[in-house]
Design a protein around this motif. Structure first.
Motif, PDB file in Angstrom:
ATOM      1  N   LEU A 185      73.080  58.755  58.621  1.00 41.81           N
ATOM      2  CA  LEU A 185      72.715  57.613  58.719  1.00 41.81           C
ATOM      3  C   LEU A 185      72.113  57.053  57.372  1.00 41.81           C
ATOM      4  CD1 LEU A 185      72.867  54.679  60.477  1.00 41.81           C
ATOM      5  CD2 LEU A 185      71.041  55.550  61.208  1.00 41.81           C
ATOM      6  N   GLU A 186      72.371  55.476  57.004  1.00 39.40           N
ATOM      7  CA  GLU A 186      71.491  55.269  56.226  1.00 39.40           C
ATOM      8  C   GLU A 186      71.743  53.529  56.145  1.00 39.40           C
ATOM      9  OE1 GLU A 186      73.268  57.635  52.226  1.00 39.40           O
ATOM     10  OE2 GLU A 186      73.426  54.929  52.198  1.00 39.40           O
ATOM     11  N   PHE A 187      70.201  52.902  56.780  1.00 38.19           N
ATOM     12  CA  PHE A 187      70.061  51.290  56.385  1.00 38.19           C
ATOM     13  C   PHE A 187      69.295  50.755  55.209  1.00 38.19           C
ATOM     14  CE2 PHE A 187      66.742  48.393  58.132  1.00 38.19           C
ATOM     15  CZ  PHE A 187      68.377  47.407  58.892  1.00 38.19           C
ATOM     16  N   VAL A 188      70.294  49.859  55.037  1.00 41.27           N
ATOM     17  CA  VAL A 188      69.067  49.500  53.966  1.00 41.27           C
ATOM     18  C   VAL A 188      69.528  48.187  53.679  1.00 41.27           C
ATOM     19  CG1 VAL A 188      69.894  51.143  52.288  1.00 41.27           C
ATOM     20  CG2 VAL A 188      71.304  49.757  52.235  1.00 41.27           C
ATOM     21  N   ARG A 189      68.199  47.394  53.539  1.00 40.82           N
ATOM     22  CA  ARG A 189      68.138  46.019  53.268  1.00 40.82           C
ATOM     23  C   ARG A 189      67.658  45.342  51.917  1.00 40.82           C
ATOM     24  NH1 ARG A 189      63.818  47.739  56.462  1.00 40.82           N
ATOM     25  NH2 ARG A 189      62.105  46.720  56.286  1.00 40.82           N
ATOM     26  N   GLY A 190      67.706  44.055  51.643  1.00 41.40           N
ATOM     27  CA  GLY A 190      67.022  43.086  50.855  1.00 41.40           C
ATOM     28  C   GLY A 190      67.668  43.936  49.022  1.00 41.40           C
ATOM     29  N   GLY A 191      67.038  43.084  47.955  1.00 43.22           N
ATOM     30  CA  GLY A 191      67.453  43.335  47.160  1.00 43.22           C
ATOM     31  C   GLY A 191      69.866  42.710  46.726  1.00 43.22           C
ATOM     32  N   VAL A 192      69.975  43.293  46.171  1.00 40.60           N
ATOM     33  CA  VAL A 192      71.448  43.217  45.895  1.00 40.60           C
ATOM     34  C   VAL A 192      72.103  43.824  46.989  1.00 40.60           C
ATOM     35  CG1 VAL A 192      71.634  42.971  43.689  1.00 40.60           C
ATOM     36  CG2 VAL A 192      72.273  45.204  44.637  1.00 40.60           C
ATOM     37  N   SER A 193      71.750  44.753  47.915  1.00 36.95           N
ATOM     38  CA  SER A 193      72.441  45.413  49.044  1.00 36.95           C
ATOM     39  C   SER A 193      73.493  44.003  50.447  1.00 36.95           C
ATOM     40  CB  SER A 193      71.439  46.255  49.894  1.00 36.95           C
ATOM     41  OG  SER A 193      70.888  45.121  51.083  1.00 36.95           O
ATOM     42  N   ASN A 194      72.831  43.201  50.103  1.00 31.00           N
ATOM     43  CA  ASN A 194      73.471  42.039  51.036  1.00 31.00           C
ATOM     44  C   ASN A 194      74.775  40.992  50.315  1.00 31.00           C
ATOM     45  OD1 ASN A 194      71.563  40.701  49.332  1.00 31.00           O
ATOM     46  ND2 ASN A 194      71.813  38.868  50.232  1.00 31.00           N
ATOM     47  N   ALA A 202      69.878  41.025  56.353  1.00 30.79           N
ATOM     48  CA  ALA A 202      69.066  41.573  57.530  1.00 30.79           C
ATOM     49  C   ALA A 202      69.597  42.727  57.240  1.00 30.79           C
ATOM     50  CB  ALA A 202      69.360  41.324  59.110  1.00 30.79           C
ATOM     51  N   GLY A 203      70.509  43.791  56.857  1.00 32.90           N
ATOM     52  CA  GLY A 203      70.757  45.421  56.984  1.00 32.90           C
ATOM     53  C   GLY A 203      71.929  45.285  57.457  1.00 32.90           C
ATOM     54  N   LEU A 204      72.410  46.854  56.319  1.00 34.49           N
ATOM     55  CA  LEU A 204      73.932  47.700  56.921  1.00 34.49           C
ATOM     56  C   LEU A 204      73.871  48.637  57.436  1.00 34.49           C
ATOM     57  CD1 LEU A 204      74.951  46.275  53.492  1.00 34.49           C
ATOM     58  CD2 LEU A 204      75.301  45.403  55.227  1.00 34.49           C
ATOM     59  N   ILE A 205      74.124  48.837  58.780  1.00 36.01           N
ATOM     60  CA  ILE A 205      73.851  50.384  59.382  1.00 36.01           C
ATOM     61  C   ILE A 205      75.265  51.342  59.129  1.00 36.01           C
ATOM     62  CG2 ILE A 205      73.665  51.202  61.669  1.00 36.01           C
ATOM     63  CD1 ILE A 205      72.737  48.512  62.549  1.00 36.01           C
ATOM     64  N   ASN A 206      75.371  52.572  58.299  1.00 28.74           N
ATOM     65  CA  ASN A 206      76.335  52.502  57.721  1.00 28.74           C
ATOM     66  C   ASN A 206      76.073  53.821  57.808  1.00 28.74           C
ATOM     67  OD1 ASN A 206      78.824  53.433  56.493  1.00 28.74           O
ATOM     68  ND2 ASN A 206      77.607  53.098  53.950  1.00 28.74           N
ATOM     69  N   PHE A 207      76.791  54.559  58.577  1.00 28.95           N
ATOM     70  CA  PHE A 207      77.244  56.244  59.673  1.00 28.95           C
ATOM     71  C   PHE A 207      78.201  57.027  58.723  1.00 28.95           C
ATOM     72  CE2 PHE A 207      76.380  54.306  63.444  1.00 28.95           C
ATOM     73  CZ  PHE A 207      74.677  55.549  63.907  1.00 28.95           C
ATOM     74  N   ILE A 208      77.688  57.699  57.825  1.00 28.97           N
ATOM     75  CA  ILE A 208      78.499  58.124  56.828  1.00 28.97           C
ATOM     76  C   ILE A 208      79.067  60.034  57.454  1.00 28.97           C
ATOM     77  CG2 ILE A 208      77.979  59.192  54.483  1.00 28.97           C
ATOM     78  CD1 ILE A 208      76.470  56.713  53.949  1.00 28.97           C
ATOM     79  N   SER A 209      80.520  60.394  57.555  1.00 30.49           N
ATOM     80  CA  SER A 209      81.174  61.690  56.960  1.00 30.49           C
ATOM     81  C   SER A 209      81.238  62.536  56.615  1.00 30.49           C
ATOM     82  CB  SER A 209      82.676  60.795  58.079  1.00 30.49           C
ATOM     83  OG  SER A 209      83.202  59.860  58.842  1.00 30.49           O
ATOM     84  N   LYS A 210      81.141  63.819  57.162  1.00 30.18           N
ATOM     85  CA  LYS A 210      81.558  64.705  56.769  1.00 30.18           C
ATOM     86  C   LYS A 210      82.780  64.923  55.766  1.00 30.18           C
ATOM     87  CE  LYS A 210      78.656  67.658  59.952  1.00 30.18           C
ATOM     88  NZ  LYS A 210      78.110  68.555  60.806  1.00 30.18           N
TER      89      LYS A 210
END
Length: 857
Positions: A185-194, A202-210
């Motif tokens: 899982l990656e959770f990022v916020r701020g900068g150009v992520s939006n 406010a942030g992106l919740i991203n679950f990454i698959s195998k």
């Protein structure tokens, strides 16, 4: 017949005057709109096809926005590479963003039930999981929310589960579940992520698959927990041809429930991906798929002891954990203008459907690249919502007080009997309650396409991104609310009530088969949203500095269709019925329709300075926006939609990151300001039904955030984070007296802390999640005391040779059996009172011990 079919059949029969009405008229508009949307979506999707099949020589593959890392590894090094919300893969340490990444081992330890358990470990996020596996209420620091995922898109592999929130109030996690096929899982916020994808400051919740590799492998797991929970998981991956790999995962789960309700949690999900990598290393194309057929229980607040706020005893002397039961839905059926309505409430939160998606990356000569993704999903979804009171009294009542609290019954002689036979004892407590059948089918199409270019100017490497995002979501919101009368017990029995006039001897049936109010509320809405966005970014890296800057422009348009209601007399033959049993609120076939649209812009920048190889300083700032939830749109007397302006959010964060190997530390100061927020609350209307109250508010918050990951001795480390914040309302249109009040359900202190041991064979961890004091509503009248949920996870691995290993483990959620209250009664909102015999609240779910056997091969 289902609720949706019943309503649909009725609307086909009825037509009205004025606004477009009748199902045929409505479907005509929808078919035309859907056709045009399908054409546009198809044109966008075809733009991906030639790009996906181009193959030219190049040096390195790109990493597009929200791209996934290669391979199924969960090593610390790879887990530290952040690819969410950026055009180039970076180490978290070297990006000017606030970043949290959880590998699959951490996900396995923390996920006792649903996403709330995982998200609660992330700084700045408070996630209420007292409702069970789904519909987590996710709160991001300093942002006013009614819950769900209002500020944080939920994504899998960079693809949003739904492109737009607010078509109804169902949380994103009702459509998608985690399994052993998740790598991290990656959770990022701020900068150009939006700026990229669906976008969110406010942030992106991203679950990454195998993804599969050249080697076949997999993992199988069986899980057995207290109170009859059994779950089986399987994930396998490997090659199927030259440069082509697959990954498949899924689960089946049966659960009698953390709390006994006679309702069942059961179902399955299948996920998979098929990836082909170009032989020259220039990129890849991946096909994703998901299918879910699952139903889960959902727990709402219950009456607690008014003084201690602990679980109160029922009529049998036992603590009441839940007031739900598998009632015979035919008993609680009632007549409508469309025929007999029968509830599906016993099915709980039910989802059936799936998605298919494609993602690709391609690098060309001259450091040009292209990447993108497209997805279509369609779900049949019902949300059986058990309420926390009848919307009038809302707490348990004696037989005498039940009569005294209702003016129409005063002076009448009551007769209370159980459905099925037997007189209700005179000392018993009753609890009048409601449930709502909510049909919420949804379909969604999203597409994203990016053109990238790398070049060097002097000592600075640039990665330019020019891209676009498209989203088209359509969802139903059909609700029917039923009020019933039952005893105050676990798995209560329904109660009949007949009153007799002592003077005339006339009788009135108040509750029949437990039914107290037939059709207490009715909603038939359909909302559709279309989004077009274009964005650009320049991500610059020098020897000592990193600088990102970019902007986004987005246009949002929405279609609204809402059926109006009327009161119908539906039973003229049954004698002596009370008005609430004879009359029903139902749709009248007339629709209020409208269109809304707006265009907004965002700009963001982030800067990082590498002071030493171990120490970085960063700052990022942004001016972004959220589009109002379409369900919040109001209409004036002329049935015209009111203004629809974007909600503007400005934020800045600056901090430092330190990493010398065994010690990883970070600290940051943040400031957030949100203006013009349309806050939507699902509250009682005062007459036994519900309404969606909209407040126009502004807020500001500031605070500090720290994280630590320290190796104490060999194989033992400490990890934790802490968030301190001050958040308050700066504007509140409906109640100016709330200006300066703290945001409800937002604690000033959040922290996680744990000890983790792993020597390769034995692993053990104990960690706690602390939620500080917080208020139940914006008036700050009722405070909920702070609480800790302590979890334990331990296991031992047996080496079977080669890659084969077996882990036998145990997980204990809520080790100390904390009984704190996570929320009051959101439906009572500012009208909830404290100090009485009862307090309506939702406690933390009780302790649960789970045994797991995991086989890696």
């Amino acid at each position: 017949m289902t609720l949706k079919n019943k309503v649909g059949r009725a609307l086909m029969r009825r037509t009205g005057n004025g606004c477009p009405s009748g199902r045929r008229v409505m479907e005509g508009h929808e078919m035309k709109n859907r056709h045009s949307r399908f054409v546009r979506a198809t044109l966008l999707a075809t733009a991906f096809i030639p790009a996906a099949v181009w193959a030219q020589d190049t040096q390195t593959p790109p990493a597009g926005p929200n791209a996934t890392a290669e391979g199924p590894s969960s090593s610390a090094d790879e887990a530290d590479i952040i690819v969410t919300g950026t055009s180039v893969a970076r180490a978290a340490f070297d990006t000017p963003l606030a970043v949290q990444a959880l590998d699959e081992g951490t996900l396995a330890r923390t996920q006792a039930a649903g996403n709330a358990d995982i998200l609660n470990t992330i700084p700045t996020i408070k996630a209420d999981g007292g409702g069970g596996e789904v519909a987590a209420n996710v709160f991001v620091r300093g942002l006013p929310s009614g819950g769900q995922y209002q500020f944080t898109p939920l994504m899998y592999d960079g693809i949003p589960v739904l492109s737009t929130f607010g078509l109804n109030s169902s949380a994103f996690d009702v459509y998608y579940r985690n399994d052993l096929g998740i790598e991290r899982l990656e959770f990022v916020r701020g900068g150009v992520s939006n700026l990229f994808g669906p976008g969110s400051v406010a942030g992106l919740i991203n679950f990454i698959s195998k993804h599969g590799t050249e080697d076949f492998g997999g993992v199988a797991q069986i899980e057995v927990a207290e109170r009859d929970r059994v779950r089986g998981d399987l994930a396998v991956s490997g090659p199927i041809g030259p440069n082509t790999f697959y990954s498949l995962s899924g689960y089946y789960r049966y659960d009698e429930g953390t709390l006994r309700t006679n309702l069942k949690t059961k179902g399955y999900q299948l996920r998979g991906n098929l990836r082909h990598e170009w032989s020259d290393g220039s990129g890849h194309v991946t096909l994703y798929g998901q299918w879910i057929d699952d139903q889960v229980q959902f727990f709402l607040p219950v009456p607690l002891n008014g003084t201690t706020r602990k679980r109160a005893p029922g009529n049998d002397g036992r603590r009441v954990n839940s007031v739900q039961n598998r009632f015979d839905s035919s008993l609680l059926g009632f007549n409508t203008p469309d025929g007999l309505f029968t509830s599906d409430i016993n099915q709980g939160v039910k989802t059936r459907g799936g998605q298919i998606a494609i993602a690709f990356e391609k690098q060309f000569d001259g450091d040009w690249g292209i990447n993108g993704r497209a997805k279509y999903s369609k779900y049949d979804h019902k949300f059986g919502l058990w309420s926390d009171g009848d919307g009038v009294i809302n707490v348990p009542e004696t037989l005498q007080s039940f009569v005294a609290n209702r003016p129409a019954l005063i002076g009448q002689t009551p007769s209370f009997t159980f459905v099925g036979g037997g007189t209700v004892p005179s000392g018993s407590l009753l609890f009048a309650n409601r449930f709502t059948d909510r049909d919420r089918d949804a379909d969604d199409f999203t597409a994203e396409l990016n053109l990238t270019k790398k070049l060097t100017t002097g000592s600075v490497d640039h990665t330019f991104t020019l891209g676009g995002f498209y989203g088209n979501a359509d969802a139903e919101d059909v609700n029917v609310t039923t009020t019933y009368l039952a005893e105050f017990n676990n798995r209560p029995r329904l109660v009949n009530l007949v009153v007799t006039n002592p003077t005339t001897g006339a009788q009135t049936v108040i509750s029949r088969n437990g039914l107290l109010n037939a059709g207490a509320g009715y909603v038939n809405n359909r909302h559709q949203a279309e989004r077009y966005a274009a964005y650009f970014a320049d991500q610059m890296e020098g020897e000592r500095v990193v600088f990102d800057i970019g902007g986004r422009v987005e246009h949002f348009s929405g279609d609204i269709r809402r059926e109006r209601t009327a009161t119908f007399v539906t039973d003229t033959t049954t004698p002596n019925l009370a008005t609430a049993l004879r009359d029903v609120i139902w749709g009248n076939g007339l629709f209020t329709t409208g269109k809304v649209s707006t265009t907004e812009w965002a700009v963001a920048a982030g800067f990082l300075y590498k002071a030493t190889p171990e120490l970085n300083f960063y700052i990022n700032g942004s001016r972004g926006f959220f589009f109002p939830e379409i369900r919040s749109v109001t209409f004036n007397a002329a049935f015209q939609p009111q203004s629809f302006e974007a909600e503007i959010i400005k934020q800045v964060e600056f901090g430092a990151k330190y990493n010398n190997g065994p010690i990883e530390l970070s600290g940051a100061f943040f400031y957030t300001k949100l203006d013009n927020r349309r806050q939507v609350l699902f509250v009682n209307d005062g007459a036994g039904g519900f309404t969606e109250r909209v407040n126009l508010v502004s807020t500001r918050s500031y605070g500090l955030e720290f994280t630590a990951n320290v190796e104490l001795v060999r194989n033992l480390r400490f990890a934790g984070n802490i968030t301190l914040q001050d958040a308050e309302y700066t504007a509140f249109d409906t109640t100016p007296a709330f200006i300066g009040k703290e945001l409800e359900r937002q604690p000033g202190l959040l922290y996680n802390a744990g000890l983790y041991y792993d020597d390769g064979a034995l692993d053990a961890s104990i960690f706690t999640n602390h939620t500080g004091d917080n208020f139940t509503a914006a008036n700050n009248a009722i405070k909920l005391e702070a609480w800790n949920v302590v979890n334990l996870d331990a296991g031992y691995k047996f080496d079977l040779g080669g890659e084969r290993k077996v882990r036998v483990g145990v997980n204990v959620f809520n080790l100390l059996n904390e009984d704190a209250v996570t929320e009051g009664s959101p439906r009572q909102d500012i009208n909830q009172a404290a100090g009485g015999a009862y307090f309506v609240g939702r406690p933390v779910l009780p302790r649960r011990i789970t045994a797991r056997v995991t086989f890696n091969f």
